[in-house]
Design a protein around this motif. Structure first.
Motif, short mmCIF file in Angstrom:
data_model
loop_
_atom_site.label_atom_id
_atom_site.label_comp_id
_atom_site.label_asym_id
_atom_site.label_seq_id
_atom_site.Cartn_x
_atom_site.Cartn_y
_atom_site.Cartn_z
N LEU A 90 0.83 -1.21 0.00
CA LEU A 90 0.00 0.00 0.00
C LEU A 90 0.86 1.26 0.00
O LEU A 90 0.54 2.25 -0.65
CB LEU A 90 -0.93 0.00 1.22
N LYS A 91 1.99 1.21 0.71
CA LYS A 91 2.90 2.35 0.71
C LYS A 91 3.45 2.61 -0.68
O LYS A 91 3.60 3.76 -1.11
CB LYS A 91 4.05 2.13 1.69
N TYR A 92 3.79 1.54 -1.40
CA TYR A 92 4.31 1.70 -2.75
C TYR A 92 3.27 2.36 -3.65
O TYR A 92 3.61 3.14 -4.55
CB TYR A 92 4.72 0.34 -3.34
N VAL A 93 2.01 2.06 -3.41
CA VAL A 93 0.94 2.63 -4.23
C VAL A 93 0.86 4.14 -4.03
O VAL A 93 0.90 4.92 -4.99
CB VAL A 93 -0.41 1.97 -3.92
N TYR A 94 0.73 4.59 -2.75
CA TYR A 94 0.53 6.03 -2.55
C TYR A 94 1.81 6.84 -2.69
O TYR A 94 1.80 7.99 -3.11
CB TYR A 94 -0.20 6.33 -1.24
N THR A 95 2.98 6.24 -2.37
CA THR A 95 4.23 6.98 -2.60
C THR A 95 4.50 7.12 -4.11
O THR A 95 5.00 8.14 -4.57
CB THR A 95 5.42 6.31 -1.91
N GLY A 96 4.15 6.07 -4.85
CA GLY A 96 4.29 6.15 -6.30
C GLY A 96 3.42 7.25 -6.88
O GLY A 96 3.83 7.98 -7.80
N PHE A 97 2.23 7.40 -6.35
CA PHE A 97 1.32 8.45 -6.82
C PHE A 97 1.93 9.83 -6.55
O PHE A 97 1.85 10.73 -7.40
CB PHE A 97 -0.03 8.31 -6.14
N LEU A 98 2.54 9.99 -5.38
CA LEU A 98 3.19 11.27 -5.07
C LEU A 98 4.36 11.53 -6.02
O LEU A 98 4.57 12.67 -6.47
CB LEU A 98 3.68 11.26 -3.62
N ILE A 99 5.14 10.50 -6.31
CA ILE A 99 6.28 10.64 -7.22
C ILE A 99 5.79 11.07 -8.60
O ILE A 99 6.44 11.86 -9.30
CB ILE A 99 7.06 9.32 -7.31
N THR A 100 4.64 10.56 -9.01
CA THR A 100 4.09 10.90 -10.32
C THR A 100 3.60 12.34 -10.37
O THR A 100 3.96 13.11 -11.28
CB THR A 100 2.90 9.96 -10.65
N VAL A 101 2.78 12.72 -9.41
CA VAL A 101 1.99 13.95 -9.52
C VAL A 101 2.76 15.21 -9.14
O VAL A 101 2.67 16.23 -9.84
CB VAL A 101 0.72 13.82 -8.65
N ILE A 102 3.53 15.18 -8.05
CA ILE A 102 4.15 16.41 -7.53
C ILE A 102 5.03 17.11 -8.57
O ILE A 102 4.87 18.32 -8.83
CB ILE A 102 4.93 16.12 -6.24
N PRO A 103 5.98 16.40 -9.24
CA PRO A 103 6.79 17.11 -10.24
C PRO A 103 5.99 17.65 -11.41
O PRO A 103 6.29 18.73 -11.93
CB PRO A 103 7.78 16.03 -10.70
N ILE A 104 4.95 16.91 -11.83
CA ILE A 104 4.14 17.38 -12.96
C ILE A 104 3.45 18.70 -12.63
O ILE A 104 3.46 19.64 -13.44
CB ILE A 104 3.09 16.33 -13.35
N VAL A 105 2.85 18.77 -11.47
CA VAL A 105 2.12 19.98 -11.08
C VAL A 105 3.08 21.17 -10.96
O VAL A 105 2.78 22.27 -11.46
CB VAL A 105 1.36 19.76 -9.76
N ILE A 106 4.23 20.96 -10.34
CA ILE A 106 5.19 22.06 -10.16
C ILE A 106 5.68 22.58 -11.51
O ILE A 106 5.59 23.78 -11.81
CB ILE A 106 6.39 21.60 -9.29
N ILE A 107 6.19 21.69 -12.35
CA ILE A 107 6.78 22.11 -13.62
C ILE A 107 5.69 22.53 -14.61
O ILE A 107 5.88 23.44 -15.43
CB ILE A 107 7.66 20.99 -14.20
N GLY A 108 4.54 21.88 -14.55
CA GLY A 108 3.45 22.25 -15.44
C GLY A 108 2.98 23.67 -15.21
O GLY A 108 2.75 24.43 -16.17
#
Length: 596
Positions: free
Chosen positions: A509-527
């Motif tokens: 479960l940790k891999y699931v939600y940490t993976g989601f954070l890894i995906t989304v945070i950089p996209i939102v910042i740079i986007g």
């Protein structure tokens, strides 16, 4: 003998026949079941291994086509089919799995390199530098967020947690070649019997990674208050106003008295701009000019040039006019013909050195490469697969066609030798050790990085060493997909035995939600930065993000919203560098941090 006795005898015979029939059927079923059981369980059998991969790949490909909310996992579902097979003991010897996994990875990354090679360095042109800089920043942010999640949510004293987080990160960014590169690098750090199966982390993060990329681009749209219709209009205006290198055709009258008595070669030298003069009307006669053709004032000429050069050409030569020589043209023995470059000897030769006009009396007015028309500039380097529009007398055009090859059948034959020569050089290059201070073992580009770099170089400069790199799009895709499904199936089968324990008992479960954070945070910042600071079009941002994450579903989503090519252009601009950096940093992270 009585009638009743005969009836009893017949009944006995019938019962015996039925019993015999059932016995035969039963024995046959037992034999078939034993045969099937042996086929499915005898892991040393070649038939078993072939059957294993066929079932896993076929099931994964078909299930990957199922769309939920308009989104599918595509061929990556082969990984999950492999996990299911491995979980239920449908497996193969470890050495076989490792070989097929590594061979599939080599084939996959090499074909990617051949595809992106011709345009890799063009991505660093003026228009692509900023996008590639943002791509590098996103990749670094992915790594930083991964380490942040590792330190916040996991036990850093457990040596297996960091490799699993690396696998999670590459699932979150949906990059399978980087997973292969990291897995290979782990073999240099951990003993052979203790190499972590990081595919479990990858599998946990991948589904939400696909959804997270698309969801984050939607979030950028609302954060930046983007109006889709206005973005489309801006793209249309930009395409109208931006002078590109697309061919521009115009009829001119020679009005500059300085050009009277000058040859076409001299005019080219004076103007110092790319243009092609395809026809000239002099004294009522239309002809094909060559370098020695002399221009006179009031001659009418047909010019093809880049749109960006059109105004300069008109200002130097004379005004644009309405053509009135269609009748004369019909009387001339001139033809326009598409010619395909299929002779390997033409690879790398420039248009200027071919001297089509002076030697053959024909002109090349357009060149099409990979479906895109480009201006036929003097410094254009021919590659096998280029399609030329040649104008001139029919006999001369046919001579040029013979010289260039013009045999479509040749293009249908893949250049197998080039592929395997490149793989040989790539494996050797990837095996070279580079000692870096502070690293426990020398850095090697490995089976993923070495072939990728060599393929990019061959794709761009192969013609210089007489290597023909042309493959049809379908051939490249077929070889690439075969390599990918072999790799994914092998990884899934190997990870299947421990996957359920990872999810239920471990940190799944940790891999699931940490993976989601890894995906989304950089996209939102740079986007948001790309939109508000760099003023990028929203559709270009969508394509850029899809390219940085090397994610075709995200590109398909962007193309569904946009009627123009902006997403595809920005995707192809950042994709080559992003793919390279994903693979390279995967190995670098493993060698720098997992060996500590």
């Amino acid at each position: 003998m009585s009638i009743s006795s005969e009836i009893n005898d017949k009944k006995i015979v019938s019962v015996a026949i039925i019993f015999h029939t059932f016995a035969v059927i039963f024995i046959t079923l037992v034999f078939v079941m034993n045969w099937l059981l042996e086929l499915f369980t005898s892991t040393e059998s070649i038939a078993h291994i072939a059957l294993l991969y066929a079932i896993v790949i076929a099931a994964g490909v078909y299930l990957g086509k199922i769309k939920i909310g308009g989104i599918s996992l595509g061929v990556t579902f082969v990984l999950f089919a492999g996990i299911v097979a491995g979980h239920f003991g449908f497996s193969a010897p470890g050495d076989i799995l490792n070989f097929i996994q590594d061979f599939g990875l080599i084939l996959f990354v090499f074909m990617i390199g051949l595809q992106v090679g011709p345009g890799f360095f063009e991505g660093f042109s003026k228009g692509g530098i900023l996008m590639n800089v943002l791509a590098v920043v996103v990749i670094l942010l992915n790594i930083l967020v991964m380490f942040g999640c590792y330190w916040l949510f996991f036990d850093t004293t457990n040596p297996a947690n960091l490799p699993m987080m690396i696998g999670t990160m590459y699932g979150a960014v949906t990059n399978t070649p980087a997973l292969g590169a990291a897995s290979e690098a782990l073999g240099s750090v951990f003993p052979a019997d203790k190499i972590p199966e990081i595919a479990s982390g990858y599998a946990c993060a991948y589904p939400l990674g696909v959804l997270g990329i698309i969801g984050a681009t939607i979030l950028i749209r609302y954060l930046c208050r983007v109006n889709i219709e206005e973005e489309e209009k801006r793209l249309e205006e930009a395409e109208t106003d931006d002078p590109t290198a697309k061919p521009h055709v115009m009829h001119l009258r020679v009005a500059n008295e300085y050009l009277g008595g000058r040859t076409l070669a001299q005019i080219h030298h004076f103007l110092n701009r790319d243009f092609v003069c395809t026809r000239i009307l002099h004294d009522g006669k239309v002809s094909i000019p060559n370098a020695k053709t002399v221009f006179e004032v009031n001659d009418e000429i047909l010019i093809v040039c880049p749109e960006a050069n059109s105004e300069a050409v008109k200002a130097f030569i004379g005004p644009e006019i309405e053509a009135e020589w269609n009748v004369e043209l019909e009387q001339q023995p001139l033809v326009s013909k598409r010619i395909v470059v299929t002779k390997p000897s033409m690879n790398g030769k420039t248009l200027a050195k071919m001297r089509f006009a002076s030697l053959y009396g024909v002109n090349v007015t357009r060149i099409t490469r990979q479906g895109i028309d480009v201006f036929a500039g003097r410094n254009h380097h021919f590659q096998v697969g280029d399609r030329l529009m040649v104008v001139g007398p029919e006999d001369n055009v046919n001579r040029v066609a013979e010289m260039m090859g013009n045999s479509v059948k040749r293009l249908e034959n893949p250049n197998i030798a080039t592929i395997f020569i490149g793989i040989i050089v790539g494996i050797i290059f990837g095996s070279l050790p580079f000692a870096i201070p502070g690293m426990p073992v020398p850095l090697k580009l490995g089976l993923a990085g070495g072939p990728l770099i060599i393929a990019i170089l061959i794709g761009r400069y192969g013609y210089k060493v007489h290597l023909v790199t042309y493959t049809t799009t379908s051939a490249n895709m077929m070889l690439r997909e075969i390599g990918l499904v072999l790799f994914l199936a092998s990884v899934g089968i190997k990870a299947g035995g421990s996957f359920v324990d990872t999810i239920i008992v471990g940190d799944g479960l940790k891999y699931v939600y940490t993976g989601f954070l890894i995906t989304v945070i950089p996209i939102v910042i740079i986007g948001v930065i790309a939109r508000l600071k760099c003023r990028f079009n929203y559709f270009s941002i969508m394509g850029m993000i899809a390219g940085i994450y090397t994610d075709p579903p995200a590109l398909a989503y962007a193309n569904g919203l946009c009627q123009r090519n902006a997403p595809v252009i920005s995707y192809s601009t950042v994709y080559p560098l992003s793919m390279f950096l994903r693979i390279f940093t995967a190995q670098l992270i493993v060698l720098l941090f997992c060996g500590l």
